[in-house]
Write a protein that holds these residues in place. Structure first.
Motif, PDB file in Angstrom:
ATOM      1  N   MET A  56       0.815  -1.185   0.000  1.00 36.32           N
ATOM      2  CA  MET A  56       0.000   0.000   0.000  1.00 36.32           C
ATOM      3  C   MET A  56       0.865   1.258   0.000  1.00 36.32           C
ATOM      4  N   ALA A  57       2.004   1.178   0.673  1.00 31.19           N
ATOM      5  CA  ALA A  57       2.872   2.351   0.743  1.00 31.19           C
ATOM      6  C   ALA A  57       3.413   2.721  -0.628  1.00 31.19           C
ATOM      7  N   VAL A  58       3.775   1.729  -1.433  1.00 26.03           N
ATOM      8  CA  VAL A  58       4.306   2.035  -2.763  1.00 26.03           C
ATOM      9  C   VAL A  58       3.205   2.628  -3.650  1.00 26.03           C
ATOM     10  N   MET A  59       1.982   2.161  -3.512  1.00 26.27           N
ATOM     11  CA  MET A  59       0.880   2.734  -4.300  1.00 26.27           C
ATOM     12  C   MET A  59       0.633   4.187  -3.888  1.00 26.27           C
ATOM     13  N   GLU A  60       0.707   4.450  -2.594  1.00 29.71           N
ATOM     14  CA  GLU A  60       0.543   5.811  -2.094  1.00 29.71           C
ATOM     15  C   GLU A  60       1.658   6.717  -2.616  1.00 29.71           C
ATOM     16  N   ALA A  61       2.882   6.206  -2.627  1.00 27.65           N
ATOM     17  CA  ALA A  61       4.013   6.983  -3.132  1.00 27.65           C
ATOM     18  C   ALA A  61       3.847   7.282  -4.621  1.00 27.65           C
ATOM     19  N   LEU A  62       3.488   6.274  -5.394  1.00 28.73           N
ATOM     20  CA  LEU A  62       3.302   6.473  -6.835  1.00 28.73           C
ATOM     21  C   LEU A  62       2.189   7.480  -7.117  1.00 28.73           C
ATOM     22  N   ASN A  63       1.114   7.416  -6.354  1.00 27.75           N
ATOM     23  CA  ASN A  63       0.017   8.373  -6.522  1.00 27.75           C
ATOM     24  C   ASN A  63       0.446   9.797  -6.191  1.00 27.75           C
ATOM     25  N   ALA A  64       1.446   9.928  -5.313  1.00 26.82           N
ATOM     26  CA  ALA A  64       1.958  11.245  -4.934  1.00 26.82           C
ATOM     27  C   ALA A  64       3.073  11.719  -5.862  1.00 26.82           C
ATOM     28  N   GLY A  65       3.432  10.884  -6.851  1.00 28.92           N
ATOM     29  CA  GLY A  65       4.476  11.262  -7.799  1.00 28.92           C
ATOM     30  C   GLY A  65       5.871  10.869  -7.377  1.00 28.92           C
ATOM     31  N   ALA A  66       5.988  10.054  -6.348  1.00 27.87           N
ATOM     32  CA  ALA A  66       7.299   9.588  -5.880  1.00 27.87           C
ATOM     33  C   ALA A  66       7.547   8.175  -6.396  1.00 27.87           C
ATOM     34  N   GLN A  67       8.800   7.789  -6.443  1.00 27.07           N
ATOM     35  CA  GLN A  67       9.152   6.451  -6.907  1.00 27.07           C
ATOM     36  C   GLN A  67       9.250   5.443  -5.773  1.00 27.07           C
ATOM     37  N   GLU A  68       9.387   5.924  -4.552  1.00 24.15           N
ATOM     38  CA  GLU A  68       9.585   5.041  -3.408  1.00 24.15           C
ATOM     39  C   GLU A  68       9.020   5.713  -2.168  1.00 24.15           C
ATOM     40  N   ALA A  69       8.716   4.912  -1.167  1.00 23.39           N
ATOM     41  CA  ALA A  69       8.210   5.423   0.109  1.00 23.39           C
ATOM     42  C   ALA A  69       9.121   4.970   1.235  1.00 23.39           C
ATOM     43  N   VAL A  70       9.263   5.817   2.235  1.00 29.20           N
ATOM     44  CA  VAL A  70      10.004   5.466   3.442  1.00 29.20           C
ATOM     45  C   VAL A  70       8.983   5.008   4.473  1.00 29.20           C
ATOM     46  N   CYS A  71       9.198   3.826   5.016  1.00 23.67           N
ATOM     47  CA  CYS A  71       8.285   3.259   6.008  1.00 23.67           C
ATOM     48  C   CYS A  71       8.855   3.487   7.401  1.00 23.67           C
ATOM     49  N   MET A  72       7.965   3.758   8.322  1.00 21.02           N
ATOM     50  CA  MET A  72       8.350   4.043   9.693  1.00 21.02           C
ATOM     51  C   MET A  72       7.944   2.887  10.606  1.00 21.02           C
ATOM     52  N   SER A  73       8.653   2.744  11.715  1.00 19.30           N
ATOM     53  CA  SER A  73       8.281   1.737  12.718  1.00 19.30           C
ATOM     54  C   SER A  73       7.087   2.250  13.518  1.00 19.30           C
ATOM     55  N   ARG A  74       6.526   1.403  14.321  1.00 17.02           N
ATOM     56  CA  ARG A  74       5.403   1.812  15.180  1.00 17.02           C
ATOM     57  C   ARG A  74       5.809   2.927  16.130  1.00 17.02           C
ATOM     58  N   GLU A  75       7.078   2.948  16.489  1.00 19.17           N
ATOM     59  CA  GLU A  75       7.587   3.962  17.412  1.00 19.17           C
ATOM     60  C   GLU A  75       7.912   5.280  16.717  1.00 19.17           C
ATOM     61  N   GLY A  76       7.806   5.311  15.398  1.00 18.18           N
ATOM     62  CA  GLY A  76       8.061   6.539  14.655  1.00 18.18           C
ATOM     63  C   GLY A  76       9.465   6.679  14.103  1.00 18.18           C
ATOM     64  N   TYR A  77      10.251   5.605  14.156  1.00 17.20           N
ATOM     65  CA  TYR A  77      11.601   5.641  13.601  1.00 17.20           C
ATOM     66  C   TYR A  77      11.592   5.170  12.155  1.00 17.20           C
ATOM     67  N   VAL A  78      12.571   5.625  11.378  1.00 13.26           N
ATOM     68  CA  VAL A  78      12.741   5.152  10.010  1.00 13.26           C
ATOM     69  C   VAL A  78      13.033   3.661  10.067  1.00 13.26           C
ATOM     70  N   ALA A  79      12.322   2.883   9.256  1.00 13.71           N
ATOM     71  CA  ALA A  79      12.546   1.435   9.236  1.00 13.71           C
ATOM     72  C   ALA A  79      13.216   1.023   7.928  1.00 13.71           C
ATOM     73  N   GLU A  80      12.509   1.160   6.836  1.00 20.29           N
ATOM     74  CA  GLU A  80      13.031   0.780   5.526  1.00 20.29           C
ATOM     75  C   GLU A  80      12.132   1.373   4.465  1.00 20.29           C
ATOM     76  N   CYS A  81      12.422   1.078   3.220  1.00 17.70           N
ATOM     77  CA  CYS A  81      11.536   1.495   2.147  1.00 17.70           C
ATOM     78  C   CYS A  81      10.661   0.299   1.773  1.00 17.70           C
ATOM     79  N   THR A  82       9.878   0.413   0.735  1.00 17.02           N
ATOM     80  CA  THR A  82       8.891  -0.630   0.453  1.00 17.02           C
ATOM     81  C   THR A  82       9.511  -1.960   0.044  1.00 17.02           C
ATOM     82  N   GLY A  83      10.704  -1.943  -0.490  1.00 16.01           N
ATOM     83  CA  GLY A  83      11.380  -3.181  -0.862  1.00 16.01           C
ATOM     84  C   GLY A  83      12.876  -3.064  -0.741  1.00 16.01           C
ATOM     85  N   ASP A  84      13.324  -2.082   0.013  1.00 16.97           N
ATOM     86  CA  ASP A  84      14.751  -1.773   0.088  1.00 16.97           C
ATOM     87  C   ASP A  84      15.138  -1.416   1.515  1.00 16.97           C
TER      88      ASP A  84
END
Length: 92
Positions: A1-29
Motif C-alpha cells: 500500500m505504501a508504494v501505491m501511495e508513493a506512486l500516486n503522490a508522484g514519488a518512486q519510493e516510500a520510506v516506512c516508519m516503525s510503530r515507534e516513529g523511527y525510520v525502518a526501511e523502504c517498500t522493498g529496500d
C-alpha cells in the motif's frame, strides 16, 4: 500500500516508519544515510528485513574504513543527510 501511495503522490519510493516513529526501511529496500562520512542504517529492532545486500554494504563500508552505525533514525536524519541510498537484492 505504501508504494501505491508513493506512486500516486508522484514519488518512486516510500520510506516506512516503525510503530515507534523511527525510520525502518523502504517498500522493498533497506535505507542508508550518510552524514559526515558516517554510514547509518536502522537497527534490526526497528522491524527491518536484515537482507544479504544490506549486510554486504555494511561489511564493505567497514572494510573501506567508514564508520557504520545501526541505530534509531528519525525523519530529521533523512532531511539533514549528506547522502541517502537504498539497497535491495530483489529491487536492484
Amino acid at each position: 500500500m505504501a508504494v501505491m501511495e508513493a506512486l500516486n503522490a508522484g514519488a518512486q519510493e516510500a520510506v516506512c516508519m516503525s510503530r515507534e516513529g523511527y525510520v525502518a526501511e523502504c517498500t522493498g529496500d533497506n535505507i542508508f544515510v550518510v552524514k559526515d562520512r558516517v554510514v547509518k542504517t536502522p537497527h534490526p529492532s526497528c522491524g527491518i528485513l536484515k537482507g544479504i545486500t544490506r549486510d554486504a554494504v555494511i561489511q564493505l563500508a567497514r572494510e573501506m574504513g567508514l564508520e557504520v552505525e545501526e541505530g534509531h533514525l528519525t525523519r530529521y536524519d533523512l532531511y539533514t543527510a549528506d547522502e541517502i541510498f537504498l539497497t535491495g537484492t530483489a529491487a536492484e
